[in-house]
Design an enzyme around this catalytic site. Structure first.
Site, mmCIF file in Angstrom:
data_model
loop_
_atom_site.group_PDB
_atom_site.id
_atom_site.type_symbol
_atom_site.label_atom_id
_atom_site.label_comp_id
_atom_site.label_asym_id
_atom_site.label_seq_id
_atom_site.Cartn_x
_atom_site.Cartn_y
_atom_site.Cartn_z
ATOM 1 N N CYS A 108 0.807 -1.159 -0.062
ATOM 2 C CA CYS A 108 -0.255 0.099 0.163
ATOM 3 C C CYS A 108 0.858 1.365 0.008
ATOM 4 O O CYS A 108 2.063 1.294 0.540
ATOM 5 C CB CYS A 108 -0.845 -0.160 1.448
ATOM 6 N N SER B 166 0.683 3.680 1.966
ATOM 7 C CA SER B 166 0.891 3.868 2.956
ATOM 8 C C SER B 166 2.384 3.516 3.663
ATOM 9 O O SER B 166 3.107 4.041 4.700
ATOM 10 C CB SER B 166 0.081 3.796 4.294
ATOM 11 N N HIS C 67 4.860 5.811 2.373
ATOM 12 C CA HIS C 67 4.760 7.089 3.275
ATOM 13 C C HIS C 67 5.612 6.890 4.469
ATOM 14 O O HIS C 67 6.478 7.660 4.900
ATOM 15 C CB HIS C 67 3.550 7.301 3.617
ATOM 16 N N HIS D 249 0.877 -4.173 5.798
ATOM 17 C CA HIS D 249 -0.284 -3.766 6.623
ATOM 18 C C HIS D 249 -1.482 -4.153 6.246
ATOM 19 O O HIS D 249 -2.692 -3.789 6.610
ATOM 20 C CB HIS D 249 -0.452 -2.478 7.267
ATOM 21 N N CYS E 237 -6.688 -3.217 4.477
ATOM 22 C CA CYS E 237 -6.677 -1.998 4.109
ATOM 23 C C CYS E 237 -7.108 -1.049 3.158
ATOM 24 O O CYS E 237 -8.248 -0.508 3.336
ATOM 25 C CB CYS E 237 -5.023 -1.469 4.082
HETATM 26 N N1 COD Z 1 -3.789 14.376 -9.357
HETATM 27 C C1 COD Z 1 -4.627 13.292 -9.654
HETATM 28 N N2 COD Z 1 -3.853 12.042 -9.297
HETATM 29 C C2 COD Z 1 -2.595 12.048 -8.877
HETATM 30 C C3 COD Z 1 -2.039 13.195 -8.531
HETATM 31 C C4 COD Z 1 -2.494 14.362 -8.749
HETATM 32 N N3 COD Z 1 -2.053 15.521 -8.683
HETATM 33 N N4 COD Z 1 -0.825 12.676 -7.918
HETATM 34 C C5 COD Z 1 -0.944 11.231 -7.820
HETATM 35 N N5 COD Z 1 -2.026 11.101 -8.312
HETATM 36 C C6 COD Z 1 -2.821 9.588 -8.531
HETATM 37 C C7 COD Z 1 -1.712 8.395 -8.995
HETATM 38 O O1 COD Z 1 -1.332 8.502 -10.275
HETATM 39 C C8 COD Z 1 -2.156 7.148 -8.276
HETATM 40 O O2 COD Z 1 -3.063 6.619 -9.257
HETATM 41 C C9 COD Z 1 -2.951 7.517 -7.233
HETATM 42 O O3 COD Z 1 -2.943 9.064 -7.265
HETATM 43 C C10 COD Z 1 -2.301 7.259 -5.680
HETATM 44 O O4 COD Z 1 -2.422 5.807 -5.845
HETATM 45 P P1 COD Z 1 -1.523 4.763 -5.077
HETATM 46 O O5 COD Z 1 -2.060 3.439 -5.486
HETATM 47 O O6 COD Z 1 0.020 5.205 -5.127
HETATM 48 O O7 COD Z 1 -1.932 4.881 -3.496
HETATM 49 P P2 COD Z 1 -2.831 4.264 -2.681
HETATM 50 O O8 COD Z 1 -4.275 4.239 -3.317
HETATM 51 O O9 COD Z 1 -2.249 2.756 -2.062
HETATM 52 O O10 COD Z 1 -2.914 5.152 -1.284
HETATM 53 C C11 COD Z 1 -3.317 6.214 -1.199
HETATM 54 C C12 COD Z 1 -3.584 6.765 0.310
HETATM 55 C C13 COD Z 1 -4.133 8.028 0.117
HETATM 56 C C14 COD Z 1 -4.411 5.995 1.215
HETATM 57 C C15 COD Z 1 -2.092 7.069 0.859
HETATM 58 O O11 COD Z 1 -1.232 7.343 -0.022
HETATM 59 C C16 COD Z 1 -2.072 7.890 2.094
HETATM 60 O O12 COD Z 1 -2.132 8.984 2.258
HETATM 61 N N6 COD Z 1 -1.963 7.154 3.174
HETATM 62 C C17 COD Z 1 -2.093 7.721 4.728
HETATM 63 C C18 COD Z 1 -3.404 7.677 5.032
HETATM 64 C C19 COD Z 1 -4.160 6.454 5.717
HETATM 65 O O13 COD Z 1 -5.500 6.264 5.681
HETATM 66 N N7 COD Z 1 -3.584 5.578 6.017
HETATM 67 C C20 COD Z 1 -4.054 4.142 6.698
HETATM 68 C C21 COD Z 1 -3.542 3.014 5.916
HETATM 69 S S1 COD Z 1 -3.704 3.251 4.287
HETATM 70 ZN ZN ZN Z 2 -3.011 1.142 3.696
#
Ligand code: COD
Ligand code: ZN
Ligand code: ZN
Length: 361
Positions: A38, A40, A43, A59, A164
């Site tokens: 994931c 995170s 992060h 996780h 998650c």
């Molecule tokens: N505009 C539009 N899309 C964008 C931009 C932008 N400026 N920048 C990036 N993106 C897109 C990317 O192309 C990608 O498709 C997507 O955003 C991000 O996807 P992933 O697969 O990299 O990330 P996820 O979905 O696994 O995780 C997203 C979260 C928001 C959950 C993560 O980044 C986060 O903030 N986690 C902490 C918060 C949380 O709840 N944590 C608990 C466990 S996850």
């Molecule tokens: Zn997660």
């Protein structure tokens, strides 16, 4: 047992043999089947100034209970479980009010090396269970409250993603926002979590579901999960484009963790609409025009899909088994644990919705 050890951002993650404690008291030892990768996890590696090392990340895991401590009553050896990455004490103000996702004592007993008893060690050196789980490993040792027992006919590898991304995304739509049938929804960021916000909105009976992402492959996946419209975020102003498609947008979800996309979410909703921030930009600050609050716009946070995991996770497993939600297209790749570095690279490059690390490959 084998675990993938993170020792710093300048080093590759390496699978090594480590020691894990036997379960004591209310602890549960689980043989993991699979764990997702994931954003995170990235992060934790990239955004904390100095993450404690060595650490086992991951996780989003599921497996079979191997052994339980003497005080455990809700699961037994042989049970299939999804790991809830956020356990809950069941007794604090938030737990008693039905908001276990906000539990004030969630990390009890402490999973960190500074805690009373590190459960993982290598030659006597304590190892941190990252994101309070440590799922990129063949086994985890966690409190009973992190265990969600599920039906045995569900495929453990696929349903691990419910731990998650699926719960966080679908829950943001149906629990945090409570999207109503017929409403218009936009989702900014269509990764592993955002795609699940989209299928949550579909499940809730949304009318228009507008996917916003920089990458064409993510927008294609979004359609598969229920998006009715797609907006390429890198071409022009996404706010204007979304408003053109839906002048009365009821809900917008930010699923990345960037100030600019949180501002876009707030800007694109109608008066009285709700912007839900799922992504976390640790230490980042977004500017919000306060005048918009006169229009009764709402800006809310969402954590773990505002879910009560012991009820909501088995429900999502049932919905998957009945074909009412999709998990299979989320799994872009299945890799052995030893290929975790490649999986992280694919996530950074935006190539995948999710990679599953299989403990049996
Ligand atoms: N505009 C539009 N899309 C964008 C931009 C932008 N400026 N920048 C990036 N993106 C897109 C990317 O192309 C990608 O498709 C997507 O955003 C991000 O996807 P992933 O697969 O990299 O990330 P996820 O979905 O696994 O995780 C997203 C979260 C928001 C959950 C993560 O980044 C986060 O903030 N986690 C902490 C918060 C949380 O709840 N944590 C608990 C466990 S996850
Ligand atoms: Zn997660
Ligand atoms: Zn609590």
């Amino acid at each position: 047992m084998k675990a993938a050890l993170y020792r710093g951002s300048d080093k590759p993650i390496v699978v090594e043999e480590i020691e894990i404690d036997a379960p004591e008291g209310s602890e549960v030892l689980v043989d993991l089947n699979a764990c997702g990768v994931c954003h995170s996890d990235l992060h934790v590696m990239g955004m904390m100034a100095q993450p404690p090392v060595p650490m086992v990340l991951g996780h989003e895991a599921a497996g079979v209970v191997r052994a339980v401590g003497k005080d455990v009553t809700s699961v037994a050896a042989g049970d299939h479980v999804i790991v809830a990455f956020r356990g809950a004490c069941g007794k604090c103000f938030y737990c008693v009010k039905g908001m276990r996702q906000l539990c004030a004592n969630a990390d009890l007993p402490d999973r960190q090396v500074t805690g009373p008893r590190p459960r993982l060690k290598q030659n006597g050196v304590p190892i941190v269970q990252g994101v309070s789980v440590g799922g990129w490993a063949h086994q985890v040792l966690l409190p009973e409250t992190s265990m969600v027992k599920i039906r045995k006919d569900a495929p453990l590898d696929k349903v691990s993603l419910i731990g998650c991304g699926v719960m966080t995304g679908i829950g943001a739509a149906i629990h945090t926002a409570k999207v109503e049938p017929g409403s218009d929804v936009a989702v900014i960021g269509c990764g592993g979590v955002g795609l699940n916000v989209i299928q949550g909105a579909r499940l809730a009976g949304a009318h228009r579901i507008i996917a916003v992402d920089l990458l064409p492959n993510k927008l294609e996946m979004a359609r598969e999960f229920g998006a009715t419209h797609c907006v390429a975020a890198g071409e022009g102003d996404p706010v204007a484009k979304v408003k053109e498609i839906s002048p009365y947008l009821d809900y917008a979800f930010e699923v990345i963790g960037l100030p600019v996309t949180a501002q876009q979410a707030f800007a694109m909703i109608r008066p009285g609409g709700t912007a839900v921030v799922v992504g976390v930009g640790f230490g980042r600050v977004a500017e919000i025009p306060l005048g918009d609050f006169l229009q009764e716009k709402r800006l809310v946070g969402s954590f773990y899909g505002s879910s009560q995991v012991h009820v909501d996770i088995p429900r999502l497993v049932d919905l998957y088994m009945e074909g009412k939600i999709q998990l299979d297209p989320l799994v872009s790749q299945v890799r052995p644990l030893s290929e975790v570095n490649e999986a992280l690279k694919a996530m950074k490059a935006g190539e995948v919705a999710r990679t599953l690390l299989s403990m049996s490959l």
